[in-house]
Scaffold this motif. Structure first.
Motif, PDB file in Angstrom:
ATOM      1  N   LYS A  72       0.791  -1.234   0.000  1.00  0.00           N
ATOM      2  CA  LYS A  72       0.000   0.000   0.000  1.00  0.00           C
ATOM      3  C   LYS A  72       0.829   1.294   0.000  1.00  0.00           C
ATOM      4  CE  LYS A  72      -4.254   1.239  -0.344  1.00  0.00           C
ATOM      5  NZ  LYS A  72      -5.550   1.107   0.260  1.00  0.00           N
TER       6      LYS A  72
ATOM      7  N   GLU B  62     -11.151  -8.718   1.758  1.00  0.00           N
ATOM      8  CA  GLU B  62     -11.992  -7.721   1.107  1.00  0.00           C
ATOM      9  C   GLU B  62     -13.294  -7.513   1.891  1.00  0.00           C
ATOM     10  OE1 GLU B  62     -13.063  -8.787  -2.847  1.00  0.00           O
ATOM     11  OE2 GLU B  62     -12.498  -6.826  -3.642  1.00  0.00           O
TER      12      GLU B  62
ATOM     13  N   THR C  22     -12.649  -5.732   5.178  1.00  0.00           N
ATOM     14  CA  THR C  22     -12.342  -4.325   4.896  1.00  0.00           C
ATOM     15  C   THR C  22     -13.615  -3.562   4.576  1.00  0.00           C
ATOM     16  OG1 THR C  22     -10.291  -5.093   3.904  1.00  0.00           O
ATOM     17  CG2 THR C  22     -10.863  -2.802   3.525  1.00  0.00           C
ATOM     18  N   ALA C  23     -14.510  -4.199   3.826  1.00  0.00           N
ATOM     19  CA  ALA C  23     -15.730  -3.521   3.391  1.00  0.00           C
ATOM     20  C   ALA C  23     -16.677  -3.214   4.543  1.00  0.00           C
ATOM     21  CB  ALA C  23     -16.449  -4.369   2.336  1.00  0.00           C
TER      22      ALA C  23
ATOM     23  N   ALA D  72     -13.831  -2.129   8.927  1.00  0.00           N
ATOM     24  CA  ALA D  72     -12.892  -2.544   9.960  1.00  0.00           C
ATOM     25  C   ALA D  72     -11.545  -1.863   9.755  1.00  0.00           C
ATOM     26  CB  ALA D  72     -12.712  -4.064   9.920  1.00  0.00           C
TER      27      ALA D  72
ATOM     28  N   LEU E 214      -5.870  -3.627  11.941  1.00  0.00           N
ATOM     29  CA  LEU E 214      -5.643  -4.761  12.844  1.00  0.00           C
ATOM     30  C   LEU E 214      -6.809  -5.731  12.813  1.00  0.00           C
ATOM     31  CD1 LEU E 214      -3.987  -3.093  15.968  1.00  0.00           C
ATOM     32  CD2 LEU E 214      -2.959  -4.686  14.357  1.00  0.00           C
TER      33      LEU E 214
ATOM     34  N   ASN F 244     -17.458   1.731  -2.580  1.00  0.00           N
ATOM     35  CA  ASN F 244     -17.018   1.670  -1.174  1.00  0.00           C
ATOM     36  C   ASN F 244     -15.495   1.757  -1.046  1.00  0.00           C
ATOM     37  OD1 ASN F 244     -16.261  -0.865  -1.994  1.00  0.00           O
ATOM     38  ND2 ASN F 244     -17.369  -1.966  -0.389  1.00  0.00           N
TER      39      ASN F 244
ATOM     40  N   LEU G 219     -13.007   0.102  -2.131  1.00  0.00           N
ATOM     41  CA  LEU G 219     -12.058  -1.008  -2.100  1.00  0.00           C
ATOM     42  C   LEU G 219     -11.048  -0.772  -3.211  1.00  0.00           C
ATOM     43  CD1 LEU G 219     -14.262  -4.165  -1.439  1.00  0.00           C
ATOM     44  CD2 LEU G 219     -12.673  -3.062   0.127  1.00  0.00           C
TER      45      LEU G 219
ATOM     46  N   ARG H 291     -13.299   4.594   6.793  1.00  0.00           N
ATOM     47  CA  ARG H 291     -13.944   3.497   7.519  1.00  0.00           C
ATOM     48  C   ARG H 291     -15.388   3.847   7.861  1.00  0.00           C
ATOM     49  NH1 ARG H 291      -8.921   3.321   9.994  1.00  0.00           N
ATOM     50  NH2 ARG H 291      -9.669   4.113  11.988  1.00  0.00           N
TER      51      ARG H 291
ATOM     52  N   ARG I 289     -17.394   3.203   4.823  1.00  0.00           N
ATOM     53  CA  ARG I 289     -17.623   1.778   4.564  1.00  0.00           C
ATOM     54  C   ARG I 289     -18.641   1.185   5.521  1.00  0.00           C
ATOM     55  NH1 ARG I 289     -11.292   0.388   3.677  1.00  0.00           N
ATOM     56  NH2 ARG I 289     -11.180   0.786   1.424  1.00  0.00           N
TER      57      ARG I 289
ATOM     58  N   LEU J 287     -17.802  -4.841  12.956  1.00  0.00           N
ATOM     59  CA  LEU J 287     -16.418  -4.485  13.299  1.00  0.00           C
ATOM     60  C   LEU J 287     -16.147  -2.991  13.214  1.00  0.00           C
ATOM     61  CD1 LEU J 287     -14.188  -7.292  11.763  1.00  0.00           C
ATOM     62  CD2 LEU J 287     -14.449  -6.671  14.154  1.00  0.00           C
ATOM     63  N   GLY J 288     -16.838  -2.328  12.304  1.00  0.00           N
ATOM     64  CA  GLY J 288     -16.621  -0.892  12.144  1.00  0.00           C
ATOM     65  C   GLY J 288     -16.987  -0.102  13.396  1.00  0.00           C
TER      66      GLY J 288
ATOM     67  N   LEU K 245     -10.520  -7.794  18.773  1.00  0.00           N
ATOM     68  CA  LEU K 245      -9.356  -8.602  18.438  1.00  0.00           C
ATOM     69  C   LEU K 245      -9.371  -9.932  19.191  1.00  0.00           C
ATOM     70  CD1 LEU K 245      -6.433  -6.026  18.180  1.00  0.00           C
ATOM     71  CD2 LEU K 245      -7.807  -7.033  16.371  1.00  0.00           C
TER      72      LEU K 245
END
Lengths: 356, 257
Positions: free
Chosen positions: A193, A263, A266-267, A270, A273, B54, B56, B80, B83, B110-111, B119
């Motif tokens: 990245k 993916e 991430t979407a 989150a 980590l 979104n 990605l 974030r 998303r 999770l967001g 975690l």
């Protein structure tokens, strides 16, 4: 190999030129060496004096000649056929790939090169079939001892064998946490990245490659002078080498994960980590376990050699018996090691089969 | 106007590092509450379009507004937060295979979840209850403890829908959600996506291959070809001519066969 390149860029040309130059110089040196050996009566003690040998070989004309030849070959590759350097860089003359090797210049050149290497190697390593076939009686004593294991060291050997297994285990266990953390930085797919992560990737890879390239034996010598002779030095030596080894195995596993879960996590919005924890870690835990057991297996084998220089374990008592020619006792110890390695191999293969 | 617009895309372009131009100037508006179907051949840019929405994927040029806010270049916490509002459903389901079904659903939150607790896969009773409710809604209330990869494809996609429910988004992106499912199971999954749209009021953008599914579920339909919008209209007005326009001459085979 790599995908065929259509265009000869300047950097490709330079790369190919250097490869060809090195190959031709190598071939030239070997020819010169063989000529000197065969015709100039130098059969006794070929490599007794490296200085002497260096004086006999003429480097400068050879390098210049090879450079000219390499340049000529590159210039005429359209008619002569592509050179090894060009092919190695991914460039080949149209249609050459479809021809058998015997119809390409490069094929004959490489055949000649391999044969030269073989004959030069024969001379350099002083291969001598006559001695091998006529001198057997001298080895008979050793072989007789090896076929009659002595029970005198059985108990001591067993105790130290157990120590060896623990030694290898501790080295592996200590290596897991650092290797786990570092392996994420050494995985290309996670570090693409930003330039900072790319830099970290390169740095980590370089350090780990270096660490792995240094023999555990050398690490053992370092740690013996650091913490003293004994199994602890062996643990530390194998620990360092195991970190590098595990990082390589772990990071390659991370690179081969299925990107879908990453993916999806991430979407959801989150953070980094969380993506690692949910998208990456669950996928790599079973192979990581398998690699770790495999590493323990390797460490058991390596610890014998480590013991030779004072790193504890069964190798530590093996060395003096080899030096004194106590072949019966050597035999017992070698058999113990062989059984342990065989058993470890069997068990680790079985466990790994179950996990993955 | 902008209040009723869930997505507004202007001049969107995406060129990949290998030189492939996947999107070539797309303009598109999606109203709140719509069920928009995106048609087009494989490689026409459908997936790229959805992944730009979104973020990605990062667009090369153009602008994307989500609920009136330009998100083309947002980063970090803002990205974030964006998303979080957008649920996504994938062709390959993309569950965490070795986790339980319930944890997969929980990962939709999770967001919002606390970093440290998440975690360690530790969730509050309230979150677990919401995940259980989401699972029950897709008819998998009993399967929470199973490992995700123990489920069939259709069930896994329903878990993915429950994950999206858990996320409580305002917008759903579905990338060929039924393309790798047995034809007999497609409607069971599509009906759940329809429920997200009709019952939960989420705006849905869904890429599809199957014309039958488009006419049955979508309120509007657009088509992409070589990275450009080539059709926009009501799914009810489909003719062979429209299809030929979208897919090229080969469409005839598919439609008659």
């Amino acid at each position: 190999m790599n995908t065929p390149v259509k265009e000869l860029t300047p950097s490709l040309r330079i790369q190919a030129f250097l490869t060809d130059g090195a190959l031709l110089t190598g071939a030239g040196l070997m020819v010169q060496f063989l000529v000197w050996f065969l015709f100039l009566d130098a059969r006794d003690g070929v490599l007794e004096s490296a200085q002497d040998l260096l004086g006999k070989l003429s480097f400068v004309p050879l390098i210049i000649g090879s450079a000219i030849l390499a340049a000529l070959w590159q210039g005429a590759h359209g008619t002569v056929g592509s050179s090894p350097g060009l092919a190695f860089s991914g460039y080949q003359v149209e249609g050459e790939k479809d021809r058998p090797w015997s119809q390409t210049t490069m094929g004959w050149f490489l055949l000649l090169f391999v044969e030269l290497t073989f004959f030069t190697g024969w001379v350099v390593t002083e291969v001598d079939l006559y001695t091998l076939l006529t001198n057997f009686p001298k080895a008979a004593g050793v072989l007789r001892g090896l076929f009659h294991p002595a029970s005198s060291v059985l108990f001591e050997g067993l105790v130290l064998l157990v120590q060896t297994l623990f030694l290898a285990f501790m080295a592996t266990a200590f290596a897991i946490p650092p290797a786990f953390v570092v392996s994420f930085l050494a995985a290309r797919n996670l570090t693409r990245k930003t330039w900072l992560t790319r830099l970290m990737y390169t740095a980590v890879r370089t350090i780990m490659n270096f660490t792995r390239a240094v023999e555990p034996l050398v690490w053992a010598l370092i740690f013996i002078s650091w913490v003293g002779i004994g199994p602890y030095a062996g643990v530390l030596a194998l620990w360092v080498h195991s970190i590098a080894g595990l990082v390589k195995l772990y990071s390659e596993q991370i690179e081969s994960i299925d990107n879908g879960a990453v993916e999806a996590i991430t979407a959801t919005g989150a953070g980094m980590l969380q993506v690692l924890r949910y998208g990456v870690v669950p996928q790599v835990i079973p192979p990581f376990l398998s690699f770790t057991i495999y590493r323990w297996d390797i460490n058991v084998r390596m610890s014998t050699i480590i013991g030779f220089v004072g790193g504890g374990g069964i190798g530590y008592i093996l060395k003096p018996r080899v030096d004194l020619g106590e072949w019966g006792e050597v035999s017992t110890l070698v058999l113990l090691i062989a059984v342990a390695v065989w058993a470890m191999d069997l068990v680790s293969a079985k466990i790994r089969e179950r996990i993955v | 106007m902008s209040e009723t617009c869930a997505i507004r895309i202007t001049g969107l372009e995406k060129v990949f590092p290998n030189g492939v131009r996947a999107l070539n100037g797309v303009d598109l508006e999606v109203k709140e509450g719509e069920f928009l179907a995106v048609l087009g051949l494989s490689g026409s840019g459908k997936s790229t379009l959805l992944r730009c929405i979104n973020r990605l994927l990062d667009p090369t040029a153009g602008h994307i507004e989500i609920f009136g806010r330009d998100i083309t270049r947002v980063e970090g916490a803002e990205l974030r937060a964006l998303r979080r509002q957008i649920g996504m459903i994938f062709q390959q389901f993309n569950l965490v295979k070795r986790h339980s079904v319930l944890v997969n659903v929980l990962s939709g939150s999770l967001g919002r979840a606390g970093l440290f607790r998440s975690l360690f896969l530790s969730y509050t009773a309230e979150e677990r209850e919401r995940a259980q409710t989401a699972l029950s809604r897709v008819g998998l209330g009993e399967r929470g403890a199973s490992r995700a990869d123990a489920l069939s494809g259709g069930q896994q996609q329903r878990v993915a829908i429950a994950r999206a429910l858990m996320q409580e988004p305002k917008l759903i992106l579905a990338d060929e959600p039924v393309a790798s499912l047995d034809p007999a199971l497609r409607h069971s999954v599509m009906r759940h996506i329809e429920a997200l749209n009709k019952e939960s009021g989420m705006t849905v953008v869904c890429s599809l291959h199957d014309i039958d599914l488009v006419t049955r579920y979508a309120t509007r339909c657009v088509a992409l070809r070589d990275g450009r919008l080539v059709h926009e209209g009501d799914p009810a007005d489909f003719t062979i001519e429209t299809l030929r326009h979208i897919y090229g001459a080969e469409a005839e085979f598919g439609f008659h066969g």
